[in-house]
Motif scaffolding. Structure first.
Motif, mmCIF file in Angstrom:
data_model
loop_
_atom_site.group_PDB
_atom_site.id
_atom_site.type_symbol
_atom_site.label_atom_id
_atom_site.label_comp_id
_atom_site.label_asym_id
_atom_site.label_seq_id
_atom_site.Cartn_x
_atom_site.Cartn_y
_atom_site.Cartn_z
ATOM 1 N N GLN A 48 0.898 -0.767 -0.357
ATOM 2 C CA GLN A 48 0.358 -0.290 -0.120
ATOM 3 C C GLN A 48 0.655 0.969 0.178
ATOM 4 O O GLN A 48 0.441 2.794 -0.058
ATOM 5 N N ALA A 49 2.192 1.011 0.644
ATOM 6 C CA ALA A 49 3.392 2.371 0.476
ATOM 7 C C ALA A 49 3.775 2.391 -0.820
ATOM 8 O O ALA A 49 4.596 3.302 -1.042
ATOM 9 N N GLY A 50 3.718 1.877 -1.880
ATOM 10 C CA GLY A 50 4.334 2.122 -2.975
ATOM 11 C C GLY A 50 5.395 0.216 -2.929
ATOM 12 O O GLY A 50 6.142 0.399 -4.382
ATOM 13 N N GLN A 51 5.515 -0.107 -1.984
ATOM 14 C CA GLN A 51 6.978 -1.487 -2.445
ATOM 15 C C GLN A 51 6.589 -2.510 -3.284
ATOM 16 O O GLN A 51 4.730 -3.291 -3.007
ATOM 17 N N ARG A 52 6.665 -2.559 -4.697
ATOM 18 C CA ARG A 52 6.330 -4.365 -5.372
ATOM 19 C C ARG A 52 7.060 -4.961 -5.183
ATOM 20 O O ARG A 52 7.291 -6.402 -6.286
ATOM 21 N N GLU A 53 8.077 -4.305 -5.192
ATOM 22 C CA GLU A 53 9.164 -6.330 -5.125
ATOM 23 C C GLU A 53 9.649 -6.624 -3.223
ATOM 24 O O GLU A 53 9.816 -6.073 -2.736
ATOM 25 N N PHE A 54 9.463 -7.954 -2.978
ATOM 26 C CA PHE A 54 9.824 -8.729 -2.646
ATOM 27 C C PHE A 54 10.853 -9.975 -2.466
ATOM 28 O O PHE A 54 10.604 -10.484 -3.345
ATOM 29 N N GLY A 55 11.596 -9.823 -1.524
ATOM 30 C CA GLY A 55 12.434 -11.193 -1.185
ATOM 31 C C GLY A 55 12.044 -12.345 -0.264
ATOM 32 O O GLY A 55 12.225 -11.829 0.855
ATOM 33 N N GLU A 56 12.455 -13.229 -0.505
ATOM 34 C CA GLU A 56 11.769 -14.078 0.058
ATOM 35 C C GLU A 56 13.004 -15.554 0.348
ATOM 36 O O GLU A 56 13.269 -15.857 -0.978
#
Length: 184
Positions: A48-56
Motif C-alpha cells: 500500500q506504501a508503493g513497495q512492489r519487490e519482495f525477497g524471500e
C-alpha cells in the motif's frame, strides 16, 4: 508499532540522495524489501506504501505469501537464498527473480523447469511470462560459511546461464566478508 510507510519513504530518500551523489538516475535503483519471516499484513502495508519487490528465502513460507497475495498481480517476487535442487521447480514457477544461482546444475534445472512451466500455459498466459531474471551469487571472499560460486568459476557459470533460453542473466550478487572495525 512499525510504521512501514514512513520506513519505506525514509529508505527511498536515502536511495535518492545516494543516486544524486553518484550521478545516477534513481529509477535505475529499486528497493527490494526482504519479507522473509514477516507476516502478510506487513507485506500488504508495504504494498500500500508503493513497495512492489519482495525477497524471500524460505520457499514454503514464500509460496503461502504468493498465494495469499495473488490478487496483487504487480508484486515482483525474488528468491534470495541458497537453492536446493529439489526446490528449483517451485522457484521456476513462482518467482520473477532468483538472486542466488551459484551452481551450473541449479541454473540448468531452473532453465528446464521454467521452460516446462511456460509450455503448460495457454498462449495468452505464455506471453505474460518472461525468462527468469537471475543474478549469480559470488563468494568474493571465498569464505567456507557462505554460499556462492568462487570468483575463478564465475565466468564458466555465466557462460552456461547466458546459453539458457529461459534465464536472463541480470547481474551478480555478493555478500562481502564482514571486517572488524578499524581501531581508533
Amino acid at each position: 508499532m512499525i510504521n512501514i510507510k514512513d520506513n519505506i519513504a525514509a529508505i527511498e530518500q536515502q536511495i535518492l540522495h545516494a543516486c544524486q551523489q553518484n550521478e545516477r538516475l534513481n529509477r535505475q535503483v529499486r528497493l527490494l524489501a526482504v519479507s522473509k519471516t514477516k507476516p502478510i499484513t506487513l507485506i500488504e502495508q508495504a504494498y500500500q506504501a508503493g513497495q512492489r519487490e519482495f525477497g524471500e528465502n524460505y520457499l514454503q513460507e514464500a509460496l503461502e505469501k504468493i498465494t495469499a497475495l495473488g490478487n496483487l498481480n504487480d508484486i515482483c517476487w525474488h528468491f534470495i537464498g541458497p537453492i536446493q535442487s529439489n526446490k528449483t521447480k517451485l522457484i521456476a514457477e513462482n518467482f520473477t527473480w532468483v538472486q542466488s544461482i551459484d551452481r551450473i546444475k541449479i541454473a540448468q534445472r531452473l532453465n528446464r523447469q521454467r521452460g516446462q512451466y511456460i509450455a503448460q500455459l495457454d498462449q495468452s498466459q505464455q506471453a505474460q511470462i518472461t525468462p527468469l531474471n537471475v543474478c549469480l551469487q559470488v563468494n568474493i571472499s571465498e569464505e567456507p560459511s557462505k554460499s556462492g560460486v568462487t570468483p575463478n568459476k564465475l565466468a564458466e557459470l555465466a557462460e552456461v546461464v547466458a546459453q539458457c533460453q529461459h534465464l536472463s542473466l541480470r547481474g551478480l550478487m555478493a555478500i562481502p566478508e564482514k571486517k572488524a572495525p578499524l581501531a581508533t
